[in-house]
Design a protein around this motif. Structure first.
Motif, mmCIF file in Angstrom:
data_model
loop_
_atom_site.group_PDB
_atom_site.id
_atom_site.type_symbol
_atom_site.label_atom_id
_atom_site.label_comp_id
_atom_site.label_asym_id
_atom_site.label_seq_id
_atom_site.Cartn_x
_atom_site.Cartn_y
_atom_site.Cartn_z
ATOM 1 N N TRP A 1 0.004 4.932 5.822
ATOM 2 C CA TRP A 1 1.087 5.885 6.074
ATOM 3 C C TRP A 1 1.169 6.274 7.538
ATOM 4 O O TRP A 1 2.261 6.456 8.079
ATOM 5 N N ALA A 2 0.026 6.407 8.187
ATOM 6 C CA ALA A 2 0.040 6.734 9.616
ATOM 7 C C ALA A 2 0.715 5.623 10.409
ATOM 8 O O ALA A 2 1.524 5.880 11.315
ATOM 9 N N ASP A 3 0.391 4.369 10.072
ATOM 10 C CA ASP A 3 1.003 3.227 10.775
ATOM 11 C C ASP A 3 2.503 3.164 10.505
ATOM 12 O O ASP A 3 3.313 2.967 11.425
ATOM 13 N N ALA A 4 2.879 3.314 9.224
ATOM 14 C CA ALA A 4 4.294 3.238 8.875
ATOM 15 C C ALA A 4 5.071 4.378 9.509
ATOM 16 O O ALA A 4 6.176 4.192 10.030
ATOM 17 N N TYR A 5 4.486 5.565 9.466
ATOM 18 C CA TYR A 5 5.181 6.722 10.039
ATOM 19 C C TYR A 5 5.361 6.560 11.547
ATOM 20 O O TYR A 5 6.380 6.965 12.104
ATOM 21 N N ALA A 6 4.377 5.964 12.209
ATOM 22 C CA ALA A 6 4.502 5.725 13.651
ATOM 23 C C ALA A 6 5.703 4.829 13.947
ATOM 24 O O ALA A 6 6.447 5.063 14.910
ATOM 25 N N MET B 1 0.822 -1.208 0.000
ATOM 26 C CA MET B 1 0.000 0.000 0.000
ATOM 27 C C MET B 1 0.860 1.263 0.000
ATOM 28 O O MET B 1 0.539 2.252 -0.662
ATOM 29 N N LEU B 2 1.954 1.228 0.748
ATOM 30 C CA LEU B 2 2.835 2.397 0.803
ATOM 31 C C LEU B 2 3.431 2.689 -0.568
ATOM 32 O O LEU B 2 3.434 3.836 -1.030
ATOM 33 N N LYS B 3 3.937 1.655 -1.223
ATOM 34 C CA LYS B 3 4.542 1.857 -2.538
ATOM 35 C C LYS B 3 3.488 2.229 -3.573
ATOM 36 O O LYS B 3 3.717 3.061 -4.449
ATOM 37 N N GLU B 4 2.350 1.589 -3.463
ATOM 38 C CA GLU B 4 1.253 1.868 -4.387
ATOM 39 C C GLU B 4 0.804 3.327 -4.268
ATOM 40 O O GLU B 4 0.627 4.032 -5.267
ATOM 41 N N GLY C 1 4.617 14.214 10.553
ATOM 42 C CA GLY C 1 3.784 13.119 10.061
ATOM 43 C C GLY C 1 2.454 13.602 9.536
ATOM 44 O O GLY C 1 1.997 13.183 8.454
ATOM 45 N N GLY C 2 1.806 14.491 10.272
ATOM 46 C CA GLY C 2 0.525 15.024 9.824
ATOM 47 C C GLY C 2 0.648 15.799 8.528
ATOM 48 O O GLY C 2 -0.166 15.645 7.605
ATOM 49 N N ALA C 3 1.689 16.643 8.420
ATOM 50 C CA ALA C 3 1.884 17.436 7.209
ATOM 51 C C ALA C 3 2.215 16.557 6.011
ATOM 52 O O ALA C 3 1.779 16.822 4.883
ATOM 53 N N LEU C 4 2.964 15.488 6.239
ATOM 54 C CA LEU C 4 3.344 14.583 5.163
ATOM 55 C C LEU C 4 2.121 13.914 4.553
ATOM 56 O O LEU C 4 1.930 13.911 3.330
ATOM 57 N N ILE C 5 1.271 13.335 5.391
ATOM 58 C CA ILE C 5 0.085 12.632 4.882
ATOM 59 C C ILE C 5 -0.868 13.608 4.202
ATOM 60 O O ILE C 5 -1.420 13.318 3.133
ATOM 61 N N GLU C 6 -1.033 14.772 4.780
ATOM 62 C CA GLU C 6 -1.915 15.766 4.180
ATOM 63 C C GLU C 6 -1.396 16.210 2.820
ATOM 64 O O GLU C 6 -2.173 16.405 1.866
ATOM 65 N N SER C 7 -0.085 16.349 2.666
ATOM 66 C CA SER C 7 0.514 16.768 1.401
ATOM 67 C C SER C 7 0.301 15.722 0.323
ATOM 68 O O SER C 7 -0.029 16.057 -0.829
ATOM 69 N N GLU D 1 -8.192 11.604 -6.842
ATOM 70 C CA GLU D 1 -9.331 10.830 -6.335
ATOM 71 C C GLU D 1 -8.969 9.407 -5.952
ATOM 72 O O GLU D 1 -9.727 8.735 -5.242
ATOM 73 N N GLN D 2 -7.832 8.905 -6.432
ATOM 74 C CA GLN D 2 -7.458 7.518 -6.125
ATOM 75 C C GLN D 2 -7.003 7.334 -4.679
ATOM 76 O O GLN D 2 -6.899 6.211 -4.195
ATOM 77 N N TRP D 3 -6.701 8.436 -4.010
ATOM 78 C CA TRP D 3 -6.261 8.333 -2.617
ATOM 79 C C TRP D 3 -7.451 7.972 -1.727
ATOM 80 O O TRP D 3 -8.494 8.610 -1.793
ATOM 81 N N GLY D 4 -7.288 6.946 -0.907
ATOM 82 C CA GLY D 4 -8.374 6.507 -0.038
ATOM 83 C C GLY D 4 -7.967 6.482 1.414
ATOM 84 O O GLY D 4 -6.793 6.657 1.761
ATOM 85 N N VAL D 5 -8.942 6.250 2.269
ATOM 86 C CA VAL D 5 -8.689 6.248 3.702
ATOM 87 C C VAL D 5 -7.704 5.153 4.097
ATOM 88 O O VAL D 5 -6.969 5.282 5.083
ATOM 89 N N GLU D 6 -7.677 4.065 3.314
ATOM 90 C CA GLU D 6 -6.739 2.982 3.629
ATOM 91 C C GLU D 6 -5.291 3.434 3.454
ATOM 92 O O GLU D 6 -4.391 2.966 4.155
ATOM 93 N N TYR D 7 -5.053 4.354 2.515
ATOM 94 C CA TYR D 7 -3.704 4.895 2.347
ATOM 95 C C TYR D 7 -3.340 5.790 3.527
ATOM 96 O O TYR D 7 -2.196 5.785 3.999
ATOM 97 N N ASP D 8 -4.281 6.585 3.972
ATOM 98 C CA ASP D 8 -4.060 7.393 5.185
ATOM 99 C C ASP D 8 -3.583 6.514 6.328
ATOM 100 O O ASP D 8 -2.600 6.828 7.023
ATOM 101 N N GLN D 9 -4.302 5.390 6.530
ATOM 102 C CA GLN D 9 -3.979 4.513 7.658
ATOM 103 C C GLN D 9 -2.627 3.841 7.475
ATOM 104 O O GLN D 9 -1.839 3.710 8.420
#
Length: 363
Positions: A111-116, A1-4, A88-94, A101-109
């Motif tokens: 990146w949040a998990d990986a960044y943590a 998911m991260l690479k995608e 981390g917050g600024a990175l995901i928001e950027s 439109e292809q960005w979904g909530v699963e990508y948010d999660q």
């Protein structure tokens, strides 16, 4: 998911970086003081570090070591634990803002998990480091060896532990504040704690030009924690080959100095390449070492100097003329292009990759 998800924004890296910094500086103006005045290089460096972290997720051991080292290294920027959450917050928001439109909530999660995980490992590396974030060091000697190469020596005000072959981050606060670049000391650890650096002024390089053309005896620079794994394995009994391009000779000199303290059984071959004879700036000292230690041999080459009496051509091609090398340990240091071409040639010569250590240095 991260690479995608990264593939959705990879073509817009500059825009992502610009948005990322804008979000941070608008929300937390005080953080601007942690960053260099010139931000063009910084943008590329941040995204490069993120991509590197993501790409190492499949290699947990390398991932862990890389991020802990990165956390230790970031202490020199005065990074505090609370800054990680802001970034981390600024990175995901950027990324979300530029992925479409292809960005979904699963990508948010994802990146949040990986960044943590990334933040936790970096913080652990920073907290475990007993050393100061950086050392002040006084310039005690400075010598121009050519139009764009200088050799200078500094004396840290406190002892600095490192291993021969490692590199250090350097800042010249008098000339380019908050800009750091990596350089290898050209000596092994010494009793007087001095460090010698070999620097080439590269194009419009902010830091390298200052270190070569403006740095003076008496100036103070900052030196940050050692990093890098191009070090000697004292257990190895294999003969060794060092391949250096230009000021990539510095870590090779450091490793040779360590070898002079204990080596009695290993043959050591140094291949030193440059564009012209002027760029073979430290050849006299290298030849003195070879004359003193029977186990050391030196071969020099110029790629753009037809009148040079030594070997002609790229140093990677010159190495291939000698050998065979299948049973040797290799150490390669120089520009990114030189290192890549040498690694490619060594692969063609069937030198096992596990026996090759390398560092590449670019401004």
């Amino acid at each position: 998911m991260l690479k995608e998800s990264w593939s959705l924004v990879e073509e817009h890296q500059d825009k992502v970086a610009g948005y990322f910094y804008a979000r941070i500086f608008l929300s937390y103006p005080d953080l601007r003081d942690l960053f260099p005045v010139q931000m063009d290089v910084q943008r590329a460096r941040l995204l490069g570090a993120i991509v590197q972290a993501v790409q190492t997720l499949e290699d947990p051991e390398r991932f862990d070591d890389y991020l802990r080292s990165l956390g230790r290294d970031h202490r020199k920027f005065h990074v505090e634990p609370e800054h990680y959450e802001v970034v981390g917050g600024a990175l995901i928001e950027s990324m979300r803002a530029h992925a479409g439109e292809q960005w979904g909530v699963e990508y948010d999660q994802a990146w949040a998990d990986a960044y943590a995980v990334i933040a936790a490992k970096m913080l652990a590396g920073a907290e475990a480091d007993p050393n100061p974030p950086y050392w002040y060091a006084e310039v005690v000697a400075h010598e121009r060896r050519s139009q764009d190469i200088a050799v200078f020596t500094v004396l840290p005000l406190q002892p600095l532990d490192f291993r021969a072959g490692q590199y250090l981050s350097v800042e010249a606060p008098r000339y380019q504040p908050r800009l750091w670049r990596t350089y290898s000391p050209a000596n092994a650890p010494r009793r007087d704690n001095t460090l010698e650096f070999h620097v080439r002024a590269v194009g419009a390089g902010w830091v390298s030009s200052a270190l070569v053309r403006r740095l003076q005896v008496g100036d103070m620079i900052k030196v940050a924690a050692p990093m890098g794994t191009m070090t000697l394995d004292r257990r190895s009994t294999r003969d060794a080959v060092f391949v250096a391009g230009g000021t990539g000779l510095a870590p090779v000199k450091s490793l040779l100095e360590e070898l002079t303290r204990y080596n009695r059984t290993r043959w050591v071959h140094v291949f030193f390449g440059a564009r012209n004879r002027e760029d073979l700036y430290d050849l006299a000292d290298l030849n003195r070492l070879a004359a003193r230690y029977p186990w050391l041999s030196v071969v020099t080459a110029c790629s753009d100097d037809p009148t040079f009496p030594g070997e002609q051509g790229d140093i990677s091609d010159v190495v291939a003329k000698y050998g065979p090398w299948k049973e040797h340990d290799f150490f390669v240091s120089g520009s990114g292009r030189m290192v890549r071409s040498t690694l490619k040639r060594l692969a063609e010569l069937q030198v096992p990759s596990v026996r090759i250590k390398y560092d590449s240095f670019n401004e």
